[in-house]
Design an enzyme around this catalytic site. Structure first.
Site, PDB file in Angstrom:
ATOM      1  N   ASP A 252       0.850  -1.187   0.000  1.00  0.00           N
ATOM      2  CA  ASP A 252       0.000   0.000   0.000  1.00  0.00           C
ATOM      3  C   ASP A 252       0.890   1.243   0.000  1.00  0.00           C
ATOM      4  OD1 ASP A 252      -1.725   2.062   0.546  1.00  0.00           O
ATOM      5  OD2 ASP A 252      -2.561   1.160   2.362  1.00  0.00           O
ATOM      6  N   ILE A 253       0.799   2.021  -1.052  1.00  0.00           N
ATOM      7  CA  ILE A 253       1.689   3.171  -1.210  1.00  0.00           C
ATOM      8  C   ILE A 253       1.477   4.210  -0.107  1.00  0.00           C
ATOM      9  CG2 ILE A 253       0.225   4.574  -2.744  1.00  0.00           C
ATOM     10  CD1 ILE A 253       2.788   5.030  -4.457  1.00  0.00           C
TER      11      ILE A 253
ATOM     12  N   GLY B 156      -9.844   4.065  -6.016  1.00  0.00           N
ATOM     13  CA  GLY B 156      -8.518   3.464  -6.195  1.00  0.00           C
ATOM     14  C   GLY B 156      -7.464   4.074  -5.286  1.00  0.00           C
ATOM     15  N   VAL B 157      -6.278   4.245  -5.825  1.00  0.00           N
ATOM     16  CA  VAL B 157      -5.161   4.755  -5.024  1.00  0.00           C
ATOM     17  C   VAL B 157      -5.410   6.217  -4.629  1.00  0.00           C
ATOM     18  CG1 VAL B 157      -3.656   5.451  -6.960  1.00  0.00           C
ATOM     19  CG2 VAL B 157      -2.657   4.641  -4.835  1.00  0.00           C
ATOM     20  N   ASP B 158      -6.114   6.951  -5.469  1.00  0.00           N
ATOM     21  CA  ASP B 158      -6.465   8.345  -5.166  1.00  0.00           C
ATOM     22  C   ASP B 158      -7.310   8.417  -3.888  1.00  0.00           C
ATOM     23  OD1 ASP B 158      -6.834  11.073  -5.504  1.00  0.00           O
ATOM     24  OD2 ASP B 158      -8.165  10.899  -7.251  1.00  0.00           O
TER      25      ASP B 158
ATOM     26  N   SER C 164      -2.723   4.604 -14.240  1.00  0.00           N
ATOM     27  CA  SER C 164      -3.671   4.273 -15.329  1.00  0.00           C
ATOM     28  C   SER C 164      -4.073   2.808 -15.428  1.00  0.00           C
ATOM     29  CB  SER C 164      -3.143   4.723 -16.710  1.00  0.00           C
ATOM     30  OG  SER C 164      -3.256   6.128 -16.877  1.00  0.00           O
ATOM     31  N   THR C 165      -3.490   1.929 -14.589  1.00  0.00           N
ATOM     32  CA  THR C 165      -3.757   0.497 -14.793  1.00  0.00           C
ATOM     33  C   THR C 165      -4.962  -0.023 -14.023  1.00  0.00           C
ATOM     34  OG1 THR C 165      -2.308  -0.246 -13.005  1.00  0.00           O
ATOM     35  CG2 THR C 165      -1.311   0.049 -15.176  1.00  0.00           C
TER      36      THR C 165
ATOM     37  N   VAL D 168      -8.790   1.867 -12.790  1.00  0.00           N
ATOM     38  CA  VAL D 168     -10.015   2.400 -13.395  1.00  0.00           C
ATOM     39  C   VAL D 168      -9.788   2.852 -14.850  1.00  0.00           C
ATOM     40  CG1 VAL D 168     -11.700   4.280 -13.232  1.00  0.00           C
ATOM     41  CG2 VAL D 168     -10.878   3.177 -11.158  1.00  0.00           C
ATOM     42  N   TYR D 169      -8.623   3.376 -15.154  1.00  0.00           N
ATOM     43  CA  TYR D 169      -8.360   3.926 -16.487  1.00  0.00           C
ATOM     44  C   TYR D 169      -8.034   2.878 -17.540  1.00  0.00           C
ATOM     45  CZ  TYR D 169      -8.676   8.859 -15.008  1.00  0.00           C
ATOM     46  OH  TYR D 169      -9.116  10.087 -14.564  1.00  0.00           O
TER      47      TYR D 169
HETATM   48  N1  AR6 Z   1      -1.267   1.388  -3.108  1.00  0.00           N
HETATM   49  C1  AR6 Z   1      -0.661   1.052  -4.258  1.00  0.00           C
HETATM   50  N2  AR6 Z   1      -1.318   0.788  -5.398  1.00  0.00           N
HETATM   51  C2  AR6 Z   1      -2.665   0.853  -5.359  1.00  0.00           C
HETATM   52  C3  AR6 Z   1      -3.388   1.201  -4.196  1.00  0.00           C
HETATM   53  C4  AR6 Z   1      -2.621   1.467  -3.017  1.00  0.00           C
HETATM   54  N3  AR6 Z   1      -3.198   1.808  -1.856  1.00  0.00           N
HETATM   55  N4  AR6 Z   1      -4.710   1.178  -4.485  1.00  0.00           N
HETATM   56  C5  AR6 Z   1      -4.826   0.826  -5.783  1.00  0.00           C
HETATM   57  N5  AR6 Z   1      -3.591   0.619  -6.316  1.00  0.00           N
HETATM   58  P1  AR6 Z   1      -6.339   3.377  -9.989  1.00  0.00           P
HETATM   59  P2  AR6 Z   1      -5.991   4.861 -12.527  1.00  0.00           P
HETATM   60  C6  AR6 Z   1      -3.216   0.253  -7.691  1.00  0.00           C
HETATM   61  O1  AR6 Z   1      -7.669   2.886 -10.430  1.00  0.00           O
HETATM   62  O2  AR6 Z   1      -6.175   3.638 -13.322  1.00  0.00           O
HETATM   63  C7  AR6 Z   1      -9.421   7.241  -9.405  1.00  0.00           C
HETATM   64  O3  AR6 Z   1     -10.796   7.254  -9.167  1.00  0.00           O
HETATM   65  C8  AR6 Z   1      -4.241  -0.454  -8.533  1.00  0.00           C
HETATM   66  O4  AR6 Z   1      -4.186  -1.853  -8.299  1.00  0.00           O
HETATM   67  O5  AR6 Z   1      -6.181   3.854  -8.585  1.00  0.00           O
HETATM   68  O6  AR6 Z   1      -4.875   5.790 -12.878  1.00  0.00           O
HETATM   69  C9  AR6 Z   1      -8.887   8.613  -9.810  1.00  0.00           C
HETATM   70  O7  AR6 Z   1      -9.579   9.669  -9.156  1.00  0.00           O
HETATM   71  C10 AR6 Z   1      -3.794  -0.107  -9.950  1.00  0.00           C
HETATM   72  O8  AR6 Z   1      -2.789  -1.016 -10.394  1.00  0.00           O
HETATM   73  O9  AR6 Z   1      -5.824   4.601 -10.939  1.00  0.00           O
HETATM   74  C11 AR6 Z   1      -9.133   8.629 -11.294  1.00  0.00           C
HETATM   75  O10 AR6 Z   1     -10.464   9.010 -11.587  1.00  0.00           O
HETATM   76  C12 AR6 Z   1      -3.141   1.255  -9.787  1.00  0.00           C
HETATM   77  O11 AR6 Z   1      -3.017   1.466  -8.381  1.00  0.00           O
HETATM   78  C13 AR6 Z   1      -8.909   7.196 -11.708  1.00  0.00           C
HETATM   79  O12 AR6 Z   1      -9.164   6.426 -10.532  1.00  0.00           O
HETATM   80  C14 AR6 Z   1      -3.913   2.406 -10.398  1.00  0.00           C
HETATM   81  O13 AR6 Z   1      -5.306   2.198 -10.265  1.00  0.00           O
HETATM   82  C15 AR6 Z   1      -7.483   6.960 -12.121  1.00  0.00           C
HETATM   83  O14 AR6 Z   1      -7.369   5.645 -12.613  1.00  0.00           O
END
Ligand code: AR6
Length: 169
Positions: free
Chosen positions: A9-10, A31-33, A116-117, A119-120
Site C-alpha cells: 500500500d503506497i 482506487g489509489v487516489d 492508469s492500470t 479504473v483507467y
Molecule cells: N497502493 C498502491 N497501489 C494501489 C493502491 C494502493 N493503496 N490502491 C490501488 N492501487 P487506480 P488509474 C493500484 O484505479 O487507473 C481514481 O478514481 C491499482 O491496483 O487507482 O490511474 C482517480 O480519481 C492499480 O494497479 O488509478 C481517477 O479518476 C493502480 O493502483 C482514476 O481512478 C492504479 O489504479 C485513475 O485511474
C-alpha cells in the site's frame, strides 16, 4: 541501481514523495487516489482545491499531511482508448513530469503506483514497460531513489522482470 519495486500500500511508504494516480479535477476519486486522500486527511483536499485541476500527463505537488510521505505529487494518466490516441506518450509524460517536480524540489526518494492500470484500463504489461523506461531514462541523468509500487505479486514480478531484462542489455 536506484530503481526498486515493492508490493504493498503506497500510503504507508515513508518516501519524500508518493505519486497519486489522480483525475483532472484533482478532487479525489477511488482506487489509489481515494486511499491517499483517506490517509492524508481533509487538508489534502483543501490544498488540492487551490490547484485548479491538472491536464493529462502533467503533475502538481502538495504536502503529504497525515501521510508518512512529506509530499504527494498528483499526476493524471490517460484513459485507455485502445492505444492510438496518444496514450503511451501521455503515460510516459505522467512519469516524467512527476520526476521533474521531484527533481525541482530536490527530493531524494519517490514512489509510484501503476498509473492508469486500474479504473483507467491501461494494459498492465504496456504500462509497466513505460514506467520502467521513463524511470531508467531519468536515472541516466539524475540520482534519485525511485520505487515502483505494485498492488499484487503479479504486478511486482512484471516490474522485476522488466528491470532485469533492461539490466541485461
Ligand atoms: N497502493 C498502491 N497501489 C494501489 C493502491 C494502493 N493503496 N490502491 C490501488 N492501487 P487506480 P488509474 C493500484 O484505479 O487507473 C481514481 O478514481 C491499482 O491496483 O487507482 O490511474 C482517480 O480519481 C492499480 O494497479 O488509478 C481517477 O479518476 C493502480 O493502483 C482514476 O481512478 C492504479 O489504479 C485513475 O485511474
Amino acid at each position: 541501481m536506484s530503481l526498486k519495486t515493492l508490493k504493498g500500500d503506497i500510503t504507508k511508504l515513508d518516501a519524500d514523495a508518493i505519486v497519486n494516480a489522480a483525475n483532472r479535477t484533482l478532487l479525489g476519486g477511488g482506487g489509489v487516489d481515494g486511499a491517499i486522500h483517506r490517509a492524508a486527511g481533509k487538508e489534502l483536499l483543501a490544498e488540492c482545491r487551490t490547484l485548479g485541476g491538472c491536464e493529462t500527463g502533467q503533475a502538481k505537488i502538495t504536502k503529504g499531511y497525515n501521510l508518512p510521505a512529506r509530499y504527494v505529487i498528483h499526476t493524471v494518466g490517460p484513459v485507455w482508448h485502445g492505444g492510438a490516441q496518444g496514450e503511451p506518450e501521455l503515460l510516459k509524460n505522467a512519469y516524467k513530469n512527476s520526476l521533474a517536480i521531484a527533481r525541482e524540489k530536490q527530493l531524494s526518494s519517490i514512489a509510484f503506483p501503476a498509473i492508469s492500470t486500474g479504473v483507467y484500463g491501461y494494459p498492465k504489461e504496456e504500462a509497466a514497460e513505460i514506467a520502467v523506461e521513463a524511470c531508467l531514462e531519468f536515472l541516466e541523468e539524475y540520482d534519485m531513489e525511485i520505487v515502483l509500487v505494485a498492488f499484487s505479486d503479479g504486478d511486482r514480478n512484471r516490474y522485476e522482470k522488466l528491470i532485469e531484462d533492461r539490466a541485461g542489455k
